[in-house]
Design an enzyme around this catalytic site. Structure first.
Site, PDB file in Angstrom:
ATOM      1  N   HIS A   1       0.830  -1.205   0.000  1.00  0.00           N
ATOM      2  CA  HIS A   1       0.000   0.000   0.000  1.00  0.00           C
ATOM      3  C   HIS A   1       0.870   1.262   0.000  1.00  0.00           C
ATOM      4  O   HIS A   1       0.725   2.137  -0.859  1.00  0.00           O
ATOM      5  CB  HIS A   1      -0.912  -0.027   1.235  1.00  0.00           C
ATOM      6  CG  HIS A   1      -1.795   1.174   1.365  1.00  0.00           C
ATOM      7  ND1 HIS A   1      -3.117   1.168   1.002  1.00  0.00           N
ATOM      8  CD2 HIS A   1      -1.541   2.439   1.804  1.00  0.00           C
ATOM      9  CE1 HIS A   1      -3.639   2.366   1.214  1.00  0.00           C
ATOM     10  NE2 HIS A   1      -2.704   3.156   1.714  1.00  0.00           N
ATOM     11  N   GLU A   2       1.788   1.335   0.948  1.00  0.00           N
ATOM     12  CA  GLU A   2       2.613   2.548   1.063  1.00  0.00           C
ATOM     13  C   GLU A   2       3.516   2.699  -0.158  1.00  0.00           C
ATOM     14  O   GLU A   2       3.770   3.809  -0.613  1.00  0.00           O
ATOM     15  CB  GLU A   2       3.432   2.529   2.356  1.00  0.00           C
ATOM     16  CG  GLU A   2       2.593   2.467   3.650  1.00  0.00           C
ATOM     17  CD  GLU A   2       1.520   3.539   3.760  1.00  0.00           C
ATOM     18  OE1 GLU A   2       1.676   4.623   3.162  1.00  0.00           O
ATOM     19  OE2 GLU A   2       0.492   3.279   4.440  1.00  0.00           O
TER      20      GLU A   2
ATOM     21  N   HIS B   1       1.713   4.467  -2.849  1.00  0.00           N
ATOM     22  CA  HIS B   1       1.787   5.927  -2.670  1.00  0.00           C
ATOM     23  C   HIS B   1       3.131   6.451  -3.163  1.00  0.00           C
ATOM     24  O   HIS B   1       3.213   7.461  -3.849  1.00  0.00           O
ATOM     25  CB  HIS B   1       1.677   6.284  -1.182  1.00  0.00           C
ATOM     26  CG  HIS B   1       0.274   6.255  -0.639  1.00  0.00           C
ATOM     27  ND1 HIS B   1      -0.725   7.054  -1.131  1.00  0.00           N
ATOM     28  CD2 HIS B   1      -0.283   5.547   0.379  1.00  0.00           C
ATOM     29  CE1 HIS B   1      -1.845   6.837  -0.441  1.00  0.00           C
ATOM     30  NE2 HIS B   1      -1.604   5.918   0.476  1.00  0.00           N
TER      31      HIS B   1
ATOM     32  N   GLU C   1      -4.707   7.753  -2.898  1.00  0.00           N
ATOM     33  CA  GLU C   1      -5.221   6.502  -2.354  1.00  0.00           C
ATOM     34  C   GLU C   1      -5.594   5.534  -3.471  1.00  0.00           C
ATOM     35  O   GLU C   1      -5.503   4.324  -3.297  1.00  0.00           O
ATOM     36  CB  GLU C   1      -6.431   6.835  -1.474  1.00  0.00           C
ATOM     37  CG  GLU C   1      -6.645   5.940  -0.310  1.00  0.00           C
ATOM     38  CD  GLU C   1      -5.420   5.695   0.563  1.00  0.00           C
ATOM     39  OE1 GLU C   1      -4.590   6.609   0.742  1.00  0.00           O
ATOM     40  OE2 GLU C   1      -5.290   4.565   1.067  1.00  0.00           O
TER      41      GLU C   1
END
Ligand code: ZN
Length: 495
Positions: free
Chosen positions: A260-261, A264, A290
Site C-alpha cells: 500500500h505505502e 503511494h 489513495e
C-alpha cells in the site's frame, strides 16, 4: 522581476517549509523519543506560523493579482501554479495565524497522548485533547465556509468534494456493502491456519524489502522504516519514505501495508522532477493518491498472479514453513472477508464500511451534534450497523486510527474515493493492456508502472481531481456501483 518567476520563488519557499514539517512529522512517528513531544509541538507551531506569514504576505497577494491580470495564456504549469497558490492564499488569509499555530500545536500534543492512550486502552486520557482539536477544527472550517464547515474540511484533501456529492457516490456501498459481506462470509470456509503462525520479524522485513523492490520502489530516493501506523512521507519529491508495522503472528499485515505505502511512493516518485518545489509536484488529491496505493494493494497485491510470483519467494524467505500451503489456500487467506474491527487490517470488501462509519461520525462531531465523550458509544453503535460487530474495547474502536488525534477531519472519505477510482482504473487497464496479468505473474511490473505514470503520475497536480477523473473516465462523477460490481465479480469468480 517577471511575475511568474517571483511566484515560483515564493512557491519554492512554501514547499520547502512543508517539506520541513513533513520531516519533523516523520521523525516524530519513527524515531523521536516520547520526551521530545512538547518541544516538537512548539517547533510545529513555530513552523506553521512562519509558513502562514509567508503565505499571507502582501508580496504574494500582489503577485497573484498581477498574474491574474495577465490576459495571454499562462501555459499549463503556470496556470496550475496560479490556481494552487490562489487557493492556498485564500484559505490562509481567512484563517487567523494564532488559530493555525494553535491547531498545529494541539495536533502534535494530542497525537503523542493518543499513542499512550491507545497502548493503555484509555480513551479518557486523550478525550480532552480530542475535544480541543474538534473545536479548533470546527472554528478553522467555519473561517473557510461558515455555511458548510465539513465541506471546507473535505476540500482541503479532495479539492471540490462536498458531503452531498459523497453521499450520492457512496449510496450504492451504503445500500449493498453489508449484504455483500454477509453473502461472501457465508460462502467461505475456515480461515487457513498459516495466517496466524509465527513468522520471525527480521525475515518479514527482508521479504517486504524484496516486494517493494520488485514493485519498482526507488531506494535512491526512499527508505523503509517501522512505525506504529504505516504511512508515506513525500518530502519534496526526491525523498519519499515509506513505513510499515510488522506483527509476528500476522504475516500478511506487514507486507500488505508495505504494498500500500509503496503504491503511494511510486506515485510521488513518478511525478516529473521539474515539478519539484511547486504545488504541482504533488498528487492530484488524496483520493488520487489513495487510488494508487489501493490499486497496488488490492487489484494487484490480492490477485493470484501477484502471488504466483511471490509465494515461492515467500517460501524461500521462511524455509520449510509454507511448503505445503498451495497457492489456492494461500489466496483464500489473502482474500478472506471478515467483519473485522480494525480498518487497516480490513479486507477490501469491508474496508469501505469502516470509512462510512468514520464519515458519519466525523460529520456529527464537526456539526456539534456528537460530543467527544459520547464518541466510543456512537462508534460501537455504528460498528454494529455497518460491520455487524462491535469492539469490546476502545483500542479496537475509536482509538485505532491516528487521524482524528492529529486533527485530520474530512480525510477518511478519500480512502473510499480512492477505492472507487482504483476500481474504474483497473477496469480500463484490464481492457487496454492485454498482457498485464501475465506480466504481473512473471514479476514484471513495468507495464503497469508505465501505464500509471502515463495516465496519472506524470501530471502531478496539474489538473483538479475532477479534471483528472474526466480525462480518465470521461466524467468527473464516480459511481459506487462500479466498485461494488468489481467486488461482487471478484468474489463470485473465486468460489
Ligand atoms: Zn494510503
Amino acid at each position: 522581476m517577471n511575475v511568474w518567476n517571483d511566484l515560483l520563488e515564493l512557491a519554492a519557499e512554501l514547499s520547502d517549509l512543508s517539506g520541513i514539517a513533513e520531516l519533523m512529522d516523520w521523525d516524530q512517528q519513527v524515531v523521536m523519543p516520547r520526551g521530545g513531544a512538547a518541544a516538537r509541538a512548539a517547533q510545529a507551531a513555530t513552523l506553521a506560523r512562519i509558513r502562514h506569514d509567508k503565505l499571507t504576505s502582501k508580496r504574494l497577494g500582489v503577485r497573484l493579482a498581477a498574474a491574474e491580470r495577465i490576459r495571454k495564456p499562462a501555459g499549463r504549469l503556470n496556470a496550475a501554479l496560479l490556481r494552487h497558490l490562489r487557493r492556498e492564499y485564500d484559505r490562509a488569509v481567512r484563517m487567523p495565524a494564532a488559530l493555525s499555530a494553535e491547531l498545529a500545536s494541539a495536533a502534535a500534543l494530542t497525537q503523542s497522548a493518543w499513542e499512550t492512550a491507545r497502548s493503555r486502552n484509555d480513551f479518557s486520557a486523550v478525550a480532552p485533547g480530542l475535544s480541543r482539536l474538534v473545536e479548533l477544527s470546527r472554528t478553522a472550517a467555519a473561517c473557510q465556509s461558515p455555511a458548510a464547515p465539513y465541506d471546507a474540511l473535505l476540500d482541503q484533501y479532495e479539492e471540490g468534494a462536498t458531503a452531498a456529492d459523497l453521499d450520492r457516490m457512496f449510496a450504492p456501498l451504503r445500500a449493498g456493502g453489508s449484504a455483500l459481506i454477509a453473502e461472501i462470509m457465508a460462502g467461505q470456509g475456515e480461515a487457513p491456519s498459516y495466517l496466524d503462525w509465527s513468522y520471525a520479524p527480521e525475515l518479514q522485513w527482508r521479504f517486504c524489502r524484496e516486494v517493494v523492490s520488485v514493485m519498482g520502489y526507488d531506494w535512491r530516493h526512499g527508505r523503509l522504516d517501522a512505525a506504529e501506523h504505516p504511512f508515506t512521507t513525500g518530502m519534496g519529491g526526491g525523498d519519499v519514505r515509506i513505513t510499515t508495522h510488522i506483527y509476528r503472528n500476522r504475516v500478511l499485515s506487514g507486507v500488505f501495508s508495505c504494498i500500500h505505502e509503496c503504491g503511494h511512493a511510486l506515485y510521488d516518485q513518478g511525478i516529473p522532477p521539474r515539478f519539484r518545489r511547486t504545488p504541482v509536484g504533488d498528487g492530484a488529491s488524496l483520493g488520487f493518491h489513495e487510488s494508487q496505493s489501493r490499486l497496488w494493494e488490492n487489484q494487484v497485491g490480492r490477485s493470484p498472479e501477484f502471488w504466483q510470483y511471490f509465494l515461492p519467494r515467500l517460501r524461500r524467505v521462511f524455509p520449510g514453513r509454507l511448503d505445503r500451503v498451495r497457492l489456492e489456500e494461500f489466496m483464500a487467506g489473502v482474500n478472506r472477508v471478515e467483519s473485522s474491527l480494525i480498518r487497516t487490517e480490513a479486507d477490501e470488501v469491508s474496508y469501505n464500511q469502516h470509512i462510512l462509519l468514520r464519515f458519519d461520525l466525523e460529520r456529527e462531531l464537526i456539526a456539534g451534534r456528537l460530543q467527544v465523550s459520547d464518541l466510543p458509544g456512537a462508534w460501537r453503535a455504528k460498528s454494529l450497523e455497518y460491520l455487524g460487530t462491535a469492539p469490546e474495547n476502545d483500542r479496537d474502536g475509536v482509538l485505532q486510527d491516528v487521524h482524528w488525534y492529529c486533527g485530520l477531519f474530512g480525510y477518511f472519505p478519500t480512502y473510499t474515493i480512492g477505492n472507487m477510482i482504483a476500481a474504474g482504473l483497473w477496469r480500463t487497464l484490464e481492457k487496454d493492456v492485454p498482457d498485464l496479468k501475465n506480466a504481473i505473474a512473471a514479476g514484471d511490473f513495468r507495464p503497469l508502472r508505465t501505464e500509471l505514470r502515463r495516465r496519472i503520475h506524470r501530471f502531478g497536480a496539474l489538473y483538479t481531481p475532477a479534471e483528472l477523473r474526466t480525462r480518465l473516465f470521461g466524467t468527473p462523477e464516480l459511481d459506487g456501483r462500479l466498485l461494488l460490481d468489481y467486488l461482487r465479480c471478484k468474489y463470485s469468480a473465486a468460489r
